[in-house]
Enzyme design. Structure first.
Site, PDB file in Angstrom:
ATOM      1  N   ASN A   7       1.950  -3.924  16.846  1.00  0.00           N
ATOM      2  CA  ASN A   7       3.358  -3.875  17.240  1.00  0.00           C
ATOM      3  C   ASN A   7       3.633  -2.495  17.850  1.00  0.00           C
ATOM      4  OD1 ASN A   7       6.179  -3.207  17.028  1.00  0.00           O
ATOM      5  ND2 ASN A   7       6.450  -5.013  15.771  1.00  0.00           N
ATOM      6  N   ASP A   9       6.581  -1.374  19.131  1.00  0.00           N
ATOM      7  CA  ASP A   9       8.009  -1.022  19.185  1.00  0.00           C
ATOM      8  C   ASP A   9       8.260   0.479  19.058  1.00  0.00           C
ATOM      9  OD1 ASP A   9       8.564  -3.714  19.239  1.00  0.00           O
ATOM     10  OD2 ASP A   9       9.304  -3.813  17.179  1.00  0.00           O
ATOM     11  N   HIS A  10       7.527   1.123  18.142  1.00  0.00           N
ATOM     12  CA  HIS A  10       7.886   2.511  17.851  1.00  0.00           C
ATOM     13  C   HIS A  10       7.397   3.499  18.895  1.00  0.00           C
ATOM     14  CE1 HIS A  10      10.179   1.275  14.636  1.00  0.00           C
ATOM     15  NE2 HIS A  10       9.192   0.918  13.838  1.00  0.00           N
ATOM     16  N   HIS A  43       9.378  -6.469  19.506  1.00  0.00           N
ATOM     17  CA  HIS A  43      10.605  -7.094  18.980  1.00  0.00           C
ATOM     18  C   HIS A  43      11.728  -6.735  19.935  1.00  0.00           C
ATOM     19  CE1 HIS A  43      13.439  -7.571  15.213  1.00  0.00           C
ATOM     20  NE2 HIS A  43      13.844  -8.271  16.263  1.00  0.00           N
ATOM     21  N   ARG A  45      15.282  -6.597  20.305  1.00  0.00           N
ATOM     22  CA  ARG A  45      16.460  -6.691  19.437  1.00  0.00           C
ATOM     23  C   ARG A  45      17.706  -6.823  20.271  1.00  0.00           C
ATOM     24  NH1 ARG A  45      15.083  -4.683  13.967  1.00  0.00           N
ATOM     25  NH2 ARG A  45      17.277  -4.973  13.553  1.00  0.00           N
ATOM     26  N   ARG A  49      17.275  -1.393  20.907  1.00  0.00           N
ATOM     27  CA  ARG A  49      17.127  -0.005  20.436  1.00  0.00           C
ATOM     28  C   ARG A  49      15.751   0.573  20.738  1.00  0.00           C
ATOM     29  NH1 ARG A  49      17.137  -0.919  13.938  1.00  0.00           N
ATOM     30  NH2 ARG A  49      19.078  -1.953  14.463  1.00  0.00           N
ATOM     31  N   GLU A  70       8.739 -11.007  18.895  1.00  0.00           N
ATOM     32  CA  GLU A  70       9.589 -11.189  17.702  1.00  0.00           C
ATOM     33  C   GLU A  70      11.024 -11.234  18.158  1.00  0.00           C
ATOM     34  OE1 GLU A  70       9.112  -8.011  14.977  1.00  0.00           O
ATOM     35  OE2 GLU A  70       7.036  -8.488  14.571  1.00  0.00           O
ATOM     36  N   THR A 100      15.058  -1.691   9.995  1.00  0.00           N
ATOM     37  CA  THR A 100      13.952  -2.547  10.426  1.00  0.00           C
ATOM     38  C   THR A 100      14.215  -3.921   9.814  1.00  0.00           C
ATOM     39  OG1 THR A 100      11.547  -2.844  10.378  1.00  0.00           O
ATOM     40  CG2 THR A 100      12.524  -1.793   8.454  1.00  0.00           C
ATOM     41  N   THR A 101      13.394  -4.907  10.165  1.00  0.00           N
ATOM     42  CA  THR A 101      13.597  -6.248   9.611  1.00  0.00           C
ATOM     43  C   THR A 101      13.534  -6.163   8.090  1.00  0.00           C
ATOM     44  OG1 THR A 101      12.385  -6.997  11.535  1.00  0.00           O
ATOM     45  CG2 THR A 101      12.852  -8.635   9.854  1.00  0.00           C
ATOM     46  N   GLU A 151       4.305 -16.170   9.163  1.00  0.00           N
ATOM     47  CA  GLU A 151       3.932 -14.777   8.898  1.00  0.00           C
ATOM     48  C   GLU A 151       4.573 -14.407   7.570  1.00  0.00           C
ATOM     49  OE1 GLU A 151       4.715 -11.794  11.920  1.00  0.00           O
ATOM     50  OE2 GLU A 151       4.666 -10.223  10.389  1.00  0.00           O
ATOM     51  N   HIS A 191       4.360  -6.345   7.819  1.00  0.00           N
ATOM     52  CA  HIS A 191       5.500  -5.466   7.508  1.00  0.00           C
ATOM     53  C   HIS A 191       5.109  -4.478   6.423  1.00  0.00           C
ATOM     54  CE1 HIS A 191       9.503  -3.870   7.388  1.00  0.00           C
ATOM     55  NE2 HIS A 191       9.757  -4.576   8.462  1.00  0.00           N
ATOM     56  N   GLY A 192       5.135  -3.223   6.800  1.00  0.00           N
ATOM     57  CA  GLY A 192       4.872  -2.150   5.841  1.00  0.00           C
ATOM     58  C   GLY A 192       3.407  -1.972   5.485  1.00  0.00           C
ATOM     59  N   GLY A 213       2.577  -2.227  12.872  1.00  0.00           N
ATOM     60  CA  GLY A 213       3.149  -1.335  13.875  1.00  0.00           C
ATOM     61  C   GLY A 213       3.303   0.083  13.385  1.00  0.00           C
ATOM     62  N   HIS A 214       4.247   0.299  12.467  1.00  0.00           N
ATOM     63  CA  HIS A 214       4.646   1.655  12.115  1.00  0.00           C
ATOM     64  C   HIS A 214       3.475   2.545  11.708  1.00  0.00           C
ATOM     65  CE1 HIS A 214       7.533   4.733  10.835  1.00  0.00           C
ATOM     66  NE2 HIS A 214       6.597   5.014   9.953  1.00  0.00           N
TER      67      HIS A 214
END
Ligand code: PXP
Length: 239
Positions: A7, A9-10, A43, A45, A49, A70, A100-101, A151, A191-192, A213-214
């Site tokens: 991911n 996004d960041h 994602h 959004r 953002r 996403e 975040t989600t 997921e 996630h995470g 991602g992160h």
């Protein structure tokens, strides 16, 4: 052998912090693919953002592996997905005020709506994944709405305080994964997840793909900063 979808996004979050044109998430996606990523995730959004419509267009044109969009199950996003044609859409809940989600999609709250969204996306030739909490009931409803993939949300597991809580939350994930496998769904998790808490998943071979991602973007900053500084030092040292 599990797959990794990255991911990006960041990368766009850092760009948006300055409102200029770098770093370029599309370049990051290409490099992630060169490094072996099996897919790229972004994602889009409602508030744009990080990833914006232009990024999505360029990613569609350049991603060679698999593009996973996403998005919230709302009219604007369904229309964009049908025009852009990512390989896969992951339906996520979305609140404007969240960082975040925050949780999985509550499919059980409105199966008719989600079923219609699935029909439209699949009618456009797009595979559909549902991001759900590790709850066998949500997995079953996702299946009855026509999802191809679930997921499983690993965010609560990643926030566990201590080993007992981590084991207990991981077992919930394992039960949801087991139910998804019984139903013949494709299975992802995300996630995470980071370089430490992912290790437990070696005991869960039914998970076919990880969506991360992160922690990857965070590590890229740390492992890349020394080289970036050396390159700037080399530029200025003879001034
Ligand atoms: N899966 C979903 C559905 C997400 O919304 C996100 C965050 O955008 C991720 C996976 C990746 O989470 P993280 O950035 O914490 O790796």
């Amino acid at each position: 052998m599990a797959r990794l979808a990255v991911n990006i996004d960041h990368v766009a979050t850092v760009r948006e912090a300055r409102g200029i044109d770098e770093p370029e998430p599309v370049l990051a996606a290409g490099l992630a693919e060169l490094a072996g990523a099996d897919g790229i995730i972004c994602h889009l959004r409602e508030d744009r953002r990080h990833i914006n419509d232009r990024d999505l267009q360029l990613l569609r044109q350049t991603v060679k592996t698999k593009l996973n969009l996403e998005m919230a199950a709302v009219e604007e996003m369904v229309r964009i997905a049908l025009e852009t044609k990512p390989d896969l859409v992951t339906l996520v809940p979305e609140k404007r005020e969240e960082l975040t989600t925050e949780g999985g999609l509550d499919v059980k709250s409105n199966p008719d709506h989600y079923g219609q969204v699935v029909d439209r996306l699949k009618g456009g030739g797009i595979l559909v994944s549902f991001f759900v909490d590790p709850d066998p009931g949500q997995v079953e409803t996702a299946r009855s709405c026509g999802a191809d993939i679930v997921e499983i949300h690993t965010g609560h597991y990643s926030e566990a305080k201590g080993e007992t809580e981590a084991v207990e939350r991981f077992e919930r994930i394992a039960r949801a994964v087991e139910r998804a496998a019984e139903l013949g769904l494709g299975i992802s998790a995300g996630h995470g997840l980071n370089y430490f808490n992912i290790k437990r998943f070696s005991s869960l071979p039914q998970v076919e793909e990880y969506s991360i991602g992160h922690s990857i973007v965070a590590r890229a900053v740390i492992v890349g900063i020394e080289r970036a500084v050396r390159e700037m030092v080399a530029l200025v040292k003879d001034f």
